[in-house]
Motif scaffolding. Structure first.
Motif, PDB file in Angstrom:
ATOM      1  N   ASN A  79     -13.502  31.335 -62.584  1.00  0.00           N
ATOM      2  CA  ASN A  79     -12.985  30.145 -63.276  1.00  0.00           C
ATOM      3  C   ASN A  79     -13.368  30.140 -64.754  1.00  0.00           C
ATOM      4  O   ASN A  79     -13.774  29.111 -65.297  1.00  0.00           O
ATOM      5  N   ILE A  80     -13.222  31.275 -65.407  1.00  0.00           N
ATOM      6  CA  ILE A  80     -13.632  31.410 -66.807  1.00  0.00           C
ATOM      7  C   ILE A  80     -12.642  30.707 -67.724  1.00  0.00           C
ATOM      8  O   ILE A  80     -11.427  30.901 -67.596  1.00  0.00           O
ATOM      9  N   GLU A  81     -13.177  29.906 -68.628  1.00  0.00           N
ATOM     10  CA  GLU A  81     -12.360  29.202 -69.622  1.00  0.00           C
ATOM     11  C   GLU A  81     -12.979  29.421 -71.000  1.00  0.00           C
ATOM     12  O   GLU A  81     -14.199  29.373 -71.145  1.00  0.00           O
ATOM     13  N   PHE A  82     -12.117  29.629 -71.976  1.00  0.00           N
ATOM     14  CA  PHE A  82     -12.557  29.810 -73.357  1.00  0.00           C
ATOM     15  C   PHE A  82     -11.998  28.656 -74.187  1.00  0.00           C
ATOM     16  O   PHE A  82     -10.812  28.388 -74.159  1.00  0.00           O
ATOM     17  N   GLU A  83     -12.887  27.997 -74.918  1.00  0.00           N
ATOM     18  CA  GLU A  83     -12.479  26.851 -75.745  1.00  0.00           C
ATOM     19  C   GLU A  83     -12.930  27.064 -77.179  1.00  0.00           C
ATOM     20  O   GLU A  83     -13.986  27.553 -77.433  1.00  0.00           O
TER      21      GLU A  83
END
Length: 127
Positions: free
Chosen positions: A123-127
């Protein structure tokens, strides 16, 4: 503004972390793991605590960055980890609008790649 990477994993045992005497927030495990991953390629300080989690300072290609880590441990079976990469700027850099942290920042891209390559991170997210 800092760039943020969020993911879930059970790779780290938060019960083995040092106590954060300021605020009981986990995050030290992630910074220790990152320090091992970079294999002393960069000057990485020992993790220290803050009221929002843990941080280490990093000298990356002649520039200082702060790596912040915290863990949302509301559900012990699904720990959400947050890594923040902050690029402190001088007064003049801020005034002149230079050296802003962007998605193309080399330090951010370096740690983004490390996180993406770890198979236990989901569930990797980049912000």
């Amino acid at each position: 503004m800092a760039k943020t990477i969020r993911f879930t994993t059970n790779l780290f045992d938060i019960s083995k972390e040092d106590e954060n005497p300021i605020n009981p927030i986990y995050g030290q495990s992630l910074l220790l793991w990152l320090n091992d991953k970079i294999q002393n390629s960069y000057d990485f300080t020992t993790p220290d605590c803050e009221d929002w989690g843990w941080y280490s300072m990093l000298n990356f290609e002649g520039r200082t960055y702060m790596l912040g880590a915290s863990c949302l441990a509301e559900n012990k079976n699904k720990l959400e980890w947050i890594l923040q990469i902050d690029k402190p700027r001088s007064f003049w850099e801020i005034i002149l609008g230079k050296e802003k942290m962007t998605e193309n920042d080399e330090c951010f891209l370096y740690f983004k790649k490390i996180i993406k390559l770890e198979p236990s991170f989901k569930n990797i997210e980049f912000e």
